[in-house]
Design a protein around this motif. Sequence first.
Motif, PDB file in Angstrom:
ATOM      1  N   VAL A   1       0.855  -1.187   0.000  1.00 31.56           N
ATOM      2  CA  VAL A   1       0.000   0.000   0.000  1.00 31.56           C
ATOM      3  C   VAL A   1       0.893   1.239   0.000  1.00 31.56           C
ATOM      4  CG1 VAL A   1      -1.901  -1.185   1.140  1.00 31.56           C
ATOM      5  CG2 VAL A   1      -0.224   0.004   2.527  1.00 31.56           C
ATOM      6  N   GLY A   2       0.291   2.397  -0.205  1.00 31.76           N
ATOM      7  CA  GLY A   2       1.068   3.612  -0.420  1.00 31.76           C
ATOM      8  C   GLY A   2       1.807   4.125   0.804  1.00 31.76           C
ATOM      9  N   LEU A   3       2.870   4.876   0.537  1.00 37.68           N
ATOM     10  CA  LEU A   3       3.647   5.537   1.581  1.00 37.68           C
ATOM     11  C   LEU A   3       3.228   7.000   1.745  1.00 37.68           C
ATOM     12  CD1 LEU A   3       7.192   4.262   0.531  1.00 37.68           C
ATOM     13  CD2 LEU A   3       5.736   3.321   2.335  1.00 37.68           C
ATOM     14  N   SER A   4       2.450   7.510   0.781  1.00 40.33           N
ATOM     15  CA  SER A   4       2.085   8.922   0.771  1.00 40.33           C
ATOM     16  C   SER A   4       0.699   9.071   0.162  1.00 40.33           C
ATOM     17  CB  SER A   4       3.109   9.730  -0.037  1.00 40.33           C
ATOM     18  OG  SER A   4       3.042   9.352  -1.408  1.00 40.33           O
ATOM     19  N   ASP A   5       0.301  10.321  -0.074  1.00 37.36           N
ATOM     20  CA  ASP A   5      -1.029  10.567  -0.646  1.00 37.36           C
ATOM     21  C   ASP A   5      -0.998  10.687  -2.171  1.00 37.36           C
ATOM     22  OD1 ASP A   5       0.295  12.948  -0.834  1.00 37.36           O
ATOM     23  OD2 ASP A   5      -1.166  14.145   0.275  1.00 37.36           O
ATOM     24  N   GLN A   6       0.083  10.252  -2.797  1.00 39.31           N
ATOM     25  CA  GLN A   6       0.147  10.248  -4.256  1.00 39.31           C
ATOM     26  C   GLN A   6      -0.925   9.315  -4.826  1.00 39.31           C
ATOM     27  OE1 GLN A   6       1.621  12.370  -6.053  1.00 39.31           O
ATOM     28  NE2 GLN A   6       3.833  12.083  -6.217  1.00 39.31           N
ATOM     29  N   THR A   7      -1.386   9.595  -6.045  1.00 37.11           N
ATOM     30  CA  THR A   7      -2.394   8.758  -6.669  1.00 37.11           C
ATOM     31  C   THR A   7      -1.864   7.339  -6.861  1.00 37.11           C
ATOM     32  OG1 THR A   7      -1.660   9.475  -8.863  1.00 37.11           O
ATOM     33  CG2 THR A   7      -3.490  10.689  -7.853  1.00 37.11           C
ATOM     34  N   ILE A   8      -2.760   6.364  -6.810  1.00 33.87           N
ATOM     35  CA  ILE A   8      -2.365   4.957  -6.776  1.00 33.87           C
ATOM     36  C   ILE A   8      -1.570   4.533  -8.010  1.00 33.87           C
ATOM     37  CG2 ILE A   8      -4.527   4.117  -7.799  1.00 33.87           C
ATOM     38  CD1 ILE A   8      -4.335   1.763  -5.767  1.00 33.87           C
ATOM     39  N   ASP A   9      -1.833   5.143  -9.150  1.00 31.79           N
ATOM     40  CA  ASP A   9      -1.111   4.751 -10.357  1.00 31.79           C
ATOM     41  C   ASP A   9       0.365   5.138 -10.299  1.00 31.79           C
ATOM     42  OD1 ASP A   9      -2.306   7.417 -10.559  1.00 31.79           O
ATOM     43  OD2 ASP A   9      -1.387   7.501 -12.543  1.00 31.79           O
ATOM     44  N   CYS A  10       0.747   5.982  -9.333  1.00 30.97           N
ATOM     45  CA  CYS A  10       2.154   6.379  -9.184  1.00 30.97           C
ATOM     46  C   CYS A  10       2.962   5.322  -8.428  1.00 30.97           C
ATOM     47  CB  CYS A  10       2.256   7.707  -8.435  1.00 30.97           C
ATOM     48  SG  CYS A  10       1.679   9.128  -9.376  1.00 30.97           S
ATOM     49  N   TRP A  11       2.286   4.411  -7.705  1.00 35.08           N
ATOM     50  CA  TRP A  11       3.051   3.488  -6.873  1.00 35.08           C
ATOM     51  C   TRP A  11       2.598   2.028  -6.921  1.00 35.08           C
ATOM     52  CZ3 TRP A  11      -0.373   1.569  -3.320  1.00 35.08           C
ATOM     53  CH2 TRP A  11      -1.430   2.372  -2.920  1.00 35.08           C
ATOM     54  N   LEU A  12       1.478   1.727  -7.566  1.00 32.81           N
ATOM     55  CA  LEU A  12       1.045   0.332  -7.624  1.00 32.81           C
ATOM     56  C   LEU A  12       0.740  -0.064  -9.067  1.00 32.81           C
ATOM     57  CD1 LEU A  12       0.460  -2.048  -5.666  1.00 32.81           C
ATOM     58  CD2 LEU A  12      -1.959  -1.432  -5.822  1.00 32.81           C
ATOM     59  N   PRO A  13       1.421  -1.095  -9.596  1.00 32.15           N
ATOM     60  CA  PRO A  13       1.149  -1.539 -10.964  1.00 32.15           C
ATOM     61  C   PRO A  13      -0.316  -1.944 -11.147  1.00 32.15           C
ATOM     62  CG  PRO A  13       3.166  -2.535 -10.133  1.00 32.15           C
ATOM     63  CD  PRO A  13       2.506  -1.863  -8.968  1.00 32.15           C
ATOM     64  N   GLY A  14      -0.806  -1.777 -12.373  1.00 38.42           N
ATOM     65  CA  GLY A  14      -2.208  -2.055 -12.656  1.00 38.42           C
ATOM     66  C   GLY A  14      -2.625  -3.473 -12.329  1.00 38.42           C
ATOM     67  N   ALA A  15      -1.764  -4.453 -12.615  1.00 37.98           N
ATOM     68  CA  ALA A  15      -2.108  -5.855 -12.351  1.00 37.98           C
ATOM     69  C   ALA A  15      -2.294  -6.100 -10.863  1.00 37.98           C
ATOM     70  CB  ALA A  15      -1.026  -6.779 -12.904  1.00 37.98           C
ATOM     71  N   ALA A  16      -1.453  -5.475 -10.036  1.00 39.61           N
ATOM     72  CA  ALA A  16      -1.577  -5.630  -8.588  1.00 39.61           C
ATOM     73  C   ALA A  16      -2.847  -4.959  -8.079  1.00 39.61           C
ATOM     74  CB  ALA A  16      -0.353  -5.049  -7.887  1.00 39.61           C
ATOM     75  N   ALA A  17      -3.137  -3.776  -8.614  1.00 35.10           N
ATOM     76  CA  ALA A  17      -4.354  -3.061  -8.214  1.00 35.10           C
ATOM     77  C   ALA A  17      -5.601  -3.860  -8.602  1.00 35.10           C
ATOM     78  CB  ALA A  17      -4.384  -1.680  -8.848  1.00 35.10           C
ATOM     79  N   HIS A  18      -5.571  -4.473  -9.785  1.00 36.15           N
ATOM     80  CA  HIS A  18      -6.719  -5.275 -10.233  1.00 36.15           C
ATOM     81  C   HIS A  18      -6.926  -6.469  -9.314  1.00 36.15           C
ATOM     82  CE1 HIS A  18      -9.583  -7.238 -12.882  1.00 36.15           C
ATOM     83  NE2 HIS A  18      -8.852  -8.336 -12.782  1.00 36.15           N
ATOM     84  N   LYS A  19      -5.865  -7.185  -9.010  1.00 36.59           N
ATOM     85  CA  LYS A  19      -5.970  -8.343  -8.121  1.00 36.59           C
ATOM     86  C   LYS A  19      -6.483  -7.922  -6.744  1.00 36.59           C
ATOM     87  CE  LYS A  19      -5.484 -12.033  -8.341  1.00 36.59           C
ATOM     88  NZ  LYS A  19      -6.514 -13.107  -8.416  1.00 36.59           N
ATOM     89  N   ALA A  20      -5.953  -6.820  -6.200  1.00 32.67           N
ATOM     90  CA  ALA A  20      -6.386  -6.351  -4.888  1.00 32.67           C
ATOM     91  C   ALA A  20      -7.883  -6.045  -4.875  1.00 32.67           C
ATOM     92  CB  ALA A  20      -5.588  -5.109  -4.489  1.00 32.67           C
ATOM     93  N   GLY A  21      -8.392  -5.530  -5.977  1.00 33.00           N
ATOM     94  CA  GLY A  21      -9.802  -5.191  -6.062  1.00 33.00           C
ATOM     95  C   GLY A  21     -10.720  -6.389  -6.165  1.00 33.00           C
ATOM     96  N   GLN A  22     -10.169  -7.564  -6.494  1.00 33.92           N
ATOM     97  CA  GLN A  22     -10.968  -8.777  -6.643  1.00 33.92           C
ATOM     98  C   GLN A  22     -11.130  -9.544  -5.334  1.00 33.92           C
ATOM     99  OE1 GLN A  22     -12.374  -9.643  -9.789  1.00 33.92           O
ATOM    100  NE2 GLN A  22     -11.664  -7.554 -10.138  1.00 33.92           N
ATOM    101  N   LEU A  23     -10.315  -9.238  -4.351  1.00 33.50           N
ATOM    102  CA  LEU A  23     -10.270 -10.052  -3.134  1.00 33.50           C
ATOM    103  C   LEU A  23     -11.405  -9.714  -2.167  1.00 33.50           C
ATOM    104  CD1 LEU A  23      -6.419  -9.891  -2.461  1.00 33.50           C
ATOM    105  CD2 LEU A  23      -7.712 -11.627  -3.729  1.00 33.50           C
ATOM    106  N   ALA A  24     -11.944 -10.762  -1.556  1.00 34.78           N
ATOM    107  CA  ALA A  24     -13.031 -10.595  -0.584  1.00 34.78           C
ATOM    108  C   ALA A  24     -12.553 -10.795   0.843  1.00 34.78           C
ATOM    109  CB  ALA A  24     -14.154 -11.580  -0.891  1.00 34.78           C
TER     110      ALA A  24
END
Length: 239
Positions: free
Chosen positions: A14-37
């Motif tokens: 997860v982020g270290l700052s308030d930068q937008t997520i696309d600055c620090w997390l690859p799209g594939a990781a963000a997609h997987k994180a969004g699928q988890l319950a």
Amino acid sequence: MKAQQTGTLHLIPVGLSDQTIDCWLPGAAAHKAGQLAYYIAENAKTARAFLKLLELAQPIQAIHIETLTAKTDDATIKNWLAPLQNGHDVGLVSEAGCPAVADPGARVVALAHASGLPVKPWVGPSSIMLGLMASGLDGQRFAFHGYAPIKADERSRQLKQWEQLSKRLSQTQILIETPYRNEAMFETLTHTLAPSTRLCIARDLTGQKEWIRTLPIAQWKKAEKPQLDQLPTLFLFQA
């Protein structure tokens, strides 16, 4: 009858700052994180803040978040990992940065391995790695110590021991401090370490006030003091 496939424990930074997520997390990781319950988190509040940045496959209220503390016993963690046995993936997140690196999530990963469950690390920000990369200090031999002692005499003594270790092993020493004590730590470092020891200050990594500089202690004493109060800062030095 085909055996049910085991789920995977996903280690999601997860982020270290308030930068937008696309600055620090690859799209594939963000997609997987969004699928988890199912999630195991160091802090449920910050985990929900992270989830709100994602495109979720289900309402955030439907996501199960378990809070990991130093008092959480192994039996409880094994219960949290039970969905994996039923084919469900589980996410592990830290309060900031990479889970299981200088983080209590390492216990979760260890128990997953002990149970023969698959583990998947995802790329994302780690203050330790980012600071080391940018420091110019030895990146092959290094040690992360967490926090130095609070009492002044104990802190100075410990820093000198780490400096001696650094010189003997050609090893970079890495530590952090509570943000409101950053400036006091900087003063202690510059008054305790040898003039030739190189010190890197890595402030607000990935944030709007990111600032990284490495100088010998002798030059830090002549330079303008960095503004470190209330900002997450990493201290790295090598003798």
